[in-house]
Design an enzyme around this catalytic site. Structure first.
Site, PDB file in Angstrom:
ATOM      1  N   ASP A  49       0.848  -1.183   0.000  1.00  0.00           N
ATOM      2  CA  ASP A  49       0.000   0.000   0.000  1.00  0.00           C
ATOM      3  C   ASP A  49       0.883   1.233   0.000  1.00  0.00           C
ATOM      4  OD1 ASP A  49      -3.176   0.437   0.653  1.00  0.00           O
ATOM      5  OD2 ASP A  49      -1.989   2.129   1.358  1.00  0.00           O
ATOM      6  N   ASP A  75       4.860   3.135  -3.734  1.00  0.00           N
ATOM      7  CA  ASP A  75       4.095   3.832  -4.759  1.00  0.00           C
ATOM      8  C   ASP A  75       4.245   3.011  -6.029  1.00  0.00           C
ATOM      9  OD1 ASP A  75       3.083   5.415  -6.757  1.00  0.00           O
ATOM     10  OD2 ASP A  75       4.190   7.217  -6.215  1.00  0.00           O
ATOM     11  N   TYR A 169     -10.606   7.345 -16.278  1.00  0.00           N
ATOM     12  CA  TYR A 169     -10.721   6.073 -15.582  1.00  0.00           C
ATOM     13  C   TYR A 169     -11.051   4.952 -16.565  1.00  0.00           C
ATOM     14  CZ  TYR A 169     -12.558   2.728 -12.109  1.00  0.00           C
ATOM     15  OH  TYR A 169     -12.804   1.621 -11.339  1.00  0.00           O
ATOM     16  N   LYS A 173      -8.727   1.674 -17.321  1.00  0.00           N
ATOM     17  CA  LYS A 173      -9.236   0.347 -16.986  1.00  0.00           C
ATOM     18  C   LYS A 173      -9.416  -0.506 -18.235  1.00  0.00           C
ATOM     19  CE  LYS A 173      -9.563   0.624 -12.493  1.00  0.00           C
ATOM     20  NZ  LYS A 173      -8.729  -0.237 -11.619  1.00  0.00           N
TER      21      LYS A 173
END
Length: 277
Positions: A49, A75, A169, A173
């Site tokens: 994370d 990151d 987005y 995706k």
């Protein structure tokens, strides 16, 4: 819950879950649920994370159930940090067999003509490049271990235009689907399987800020008339990570309550509470 470490469906496997942390007080996310589910099925999990404390929360949950997990802060939009993440999994657990590219951010950045270019760049970095770089550095370790499974997490918004003007987005995706296919084809002979989960109208950490009205519309638009949860994604990931899916590769799997099976106007009957015409 008792750990299945000795005889679970993922016994003996080492997994990385990116975006696997948990913000304090937030809804259950797909990364956290997947890391926990994999650990329950016997995997040793590196929870990656951006924030160490978020990763530690998931690790604490896994260890509290008797599972094995370690936290790693990275990151994953940076290639060098992805390389360090993959190396850490091997260093801490001895091998790498599963990579779940779950890390992602929402990005309502407008239509194509009104595109916010900064939002596009950020979406490509976090939603797409993170999966590319993580896979790039994980594959050699997986091949050395005799093969493995890569699970990308996209969205139904990468297959069809969504209810929001989230062009950045959707672009990112959608590109994950081609990443999945090229990984499956070009690395299949190394024993690498690659598949993609496309979540539908679920409610998890990602949608924690959605108004109740929006959630209700999303729920009623689907054939099952129910809202998905992070666990629906987690258990699909467990299957794709397991040897049960040994002959499944290059697939984009919608986990959406049947939403993509319906033509748009099919939702009319659900939203208006009438019988089909």
């Amino acid at each position: 819950m008792e750990s299945n470490n000795g005889n679970g469906r993922l016994a003996g496997k080492v997994a990385i879950v990116t975006g696997g942390g948990s913000r304090e007080g937030s809804e259950l996310g797909t990364g956290r649920a997947s890391a926990v589910a994999m650990a329950r099925e016997g995997a040793r999990v590196l929870v990656a994370d951006l924030h160490q404390d978020n990763a530690e929360r998931t690790v604490a949950e896994i260890r509290g159930e008797g599972g094995a997990a370690e936290a790693f802060a990275a990151d994953v939009s940076k290639s060098d940090q992805c390389a360090a993440m993959a190396a850490a999994a091997v260093e801490r657990f001895g091998a790498l067999h599963v990579l779940m590219n779950n890390c992602g951010i929402g990005s309502v950045g407008g239509t194509v003509s009104g595109l916010d270019e900064a939002v596009l760049e950020r979406s490509l970095d976090v939603n797409l490049k993170s999966a590319v770089y993580s896979s790039k550095h994980a594959i050699p370790h997986m091949a050395a271990a005799g093969g493995g499974s890569i699970i990308n997490v996209s969205s139904i918004d990468g297959l069809t235009a969504g209810m929001m003007t989230n062009t950045p987005y959707g672009i990112a995706k959608g590109a994950l689907h081609m990443l999945t296919k090229t990984t499956a084809v070009y690395h299949g002979r190394e024993g690498i399987r690659a598949n993609c989960i496309a979540p539908g109208h679920l409610h998890a950490a990602f949608t924690g800020g959605f108004p109740e009205r929006t959630r209700d519309l999303r729920r009623r638009a689907g054939p099952l008339g129910t809202e998905g949860t992070a666990w629906d994604i987690a258990w699909a990931a467990v299957f794709l990570a397991s040897d049960e899916a040994r002959w499944v590769s290059g697939v984009v799997l919608p986990v959406d309550g049947g939403l993509l099976a319906a033509a748009p106007l099919t939702a009319y009957a659900y939203l208006e509470d009438v019988k089909y015409l």
